[in-house]
Structures are given as C-alpha cells and as structure tokens.
Design a protein around this motif. Structure first.
Motif: not given
Length: 266
Positions: A110-118, A240-246
């Motif tokens: 989850i931390e990695e996904k947050i870093a990628l989103a930011e 097209a894919i829509e998904t919730e991210i952290y």
C-alpha cells in the motif's frame, strides 16, 4: 522448603514487574499457587523458580492464550509441564509471525501504491507499465448506465473467503471493453490468489503493456474515449479500467480513482 529461601509477594512483584493484584488473580484462577502461605499472617511466599512461571503467564497474555488454559499444563501434583507448554506456545508464535509477515507485506504494498499515486496530479495524463492481470468479472451490459446498478464490492462477497485474500490489495472497479464495434461493460475484482486464477469462472485476462492513466475524484470511465483520444490515435478498439487507488489522505466520500486506457490491436 525454608521460608527464608522464599520471596514475598512484594519481592516477586518487584522482580517481575507484575502487580500484586495480578499475582493474587493468578492464584485465584489456579495458575500460580504460592509455594508457601504463612498460616498465621496469611502472607504469600514464592520460590525463586516461580519467577519463570510468571514470565510464562506474561507470555500467554502477549500470545492471547487464555490464562485458564494454563491449568491444562499442570499435573495432579501441581507440576508444570514446561515442555508441553513451550510446544504449544511455539505453534502460536509461528502462526502469529506468519500473520504479521502478511500484514507487513500488505503495508509495504500500500505504501508503494501511495508513493506511485503521489507522483502525479489529479487530471494529469501519464503512461504506466501495467502487467497482465486476471480479473473476476460480472457483465453489466453494453451501456455505462447499466453499470450504475452494480457495486464492485459485491464481488468481494463472491470470492474472498480465504484468510490470505484479506492480506492483499487487489484492484476492483469497472472495466469497459470496446472491440469489433461492440461495447461491453463489467465490474471486476483482480485475482491475486493463484488458486482463484485457476478455478474461478468468469475470468478475464487483461493484457500487459503501456497504459495511459489519469487520476480523478469522480468517475470518468464514460468519457475515456474523449479523454484519451490523442493517445488512442484514432483506434476504436480499446479497454478502459477504472479502479480506486490509495492516497495518503483518504477521503471516504471522494475516493481517488485511476482511469487506465490501453489501445487494442486491430
């Protein structure tokens, strides 16, 4: 055993850091009987060796072993079967370590996904390499309006029964596929468990490759073709894919979504 070789309840409390009140409770539930009770004063005394029994009790508390279960490790002569207890305790520790390792792995993911989103701003379009994914899907029809009746959370109830599945962070949301002039909408849940990939029905495999992505606080999948028209380069076959991210600051009423688009070969 001589009285002068024993420790008073105050001394054993001081030695172990366990309160007198707790020591009296342990005696009451018969897991720590004093070695000697003065018949005149009623004072409790303990042997030096009983200090390790206090540590055993503390270990039980830390391992969530009911203290009353300790009575199972005493024989008819009140001798404590330390080997049997250690075997039992070791099994519990190993189980907890496995669970903690899964929690740590999930936390890191989850931390990695947050870093990628930011790395990107809301509304910014960016390329992202995404591997092949296995999705458990439920068809919603050919229109986006039909998708409004469905909830992606329903799929969790269908599939997530194994404890291991709750220590993962799968993608879930909506999938729109347009190929050969035919649109099709789905709700989906990513399958991370190999057993589910092999056994689950209604599995769709999305190709790996360079997806163009955009973050948004509202659903934009209906407008994916217009948003990414410059990147699709006139191709009408795409997914097209829509998904919730952290996000580091999670808004329950306005979760952050990521819209991903990949042009399909003609």
């Amino acid at each position: 055993m001589r009285k002068n070789q024993l420790l008073s309840i105050g001394e054993i409390s001081k030695s172990t850091g366990v309160s007198i009140k707790s020591l009296r409770y342990y005696e009451r539930i018969k897991v720590l009987k004093p070695a000697f009770i003065d018949p005149d004063s009623g004072y409790r005394y303990y042997s030096f060796a009983q200090i390790y029994l206090v540590e055993v009790i503390r270990s039980c508390i830390e391992l969530d072993i009911p203290l009353k279960k300790l009575t199972e490790f005493f024989d008819a002569n009140d001798a404590f079967d330390l080997r049997k207890f250690l075997f039992h305790g070791k099994k519990i520790v190993e189980q907890k370590l496995q669970r903690f390792q899964k929690i740590l792995k999930l936390t890191n993911e989850i931390e990695e996904k947050i870093a990628l989103a930011e790395k990107y701003k809301v509304g910014e379009i960016y390329p992202c390499e995404i591997p092949e994914k296995y999705f458990y899907v439920r068809p919603c029809g050919e229109s986006f309006k039909a998708m409004e009746k469905y909830q992606a959370s329903e799929l969790f109830l269908d599939l997530l029964h194994d404890e291991d599945d709750y220590y993962s962070s799968p993608d879930y949301g909506f999938l729109y596929e347009y190929a050969d002039g035919k649109p099709m909408c789905y709700i989906f849940l990513e399958l991370l468990n190999p057993k589910l990939k092999a056994a689950a029905a209604n599995v769709k495999v999305t190709p790996g490759g360079t997806y163009f992505c955009m973050q948004s606080k509202i659903s934009q999948i209906e407008s994916a073709h217009q948003i990414f028209r410059d990147y699709l380069k006139g191709k009408d076959s795409f997914i097209a894919i829509e998904t919730e991210i952290y996000a580091s600051k999670y808004e329950i009423s306005k979760p952050l979504n990521e819209l991903r688009v990949l042009a399909l070969p003609l």
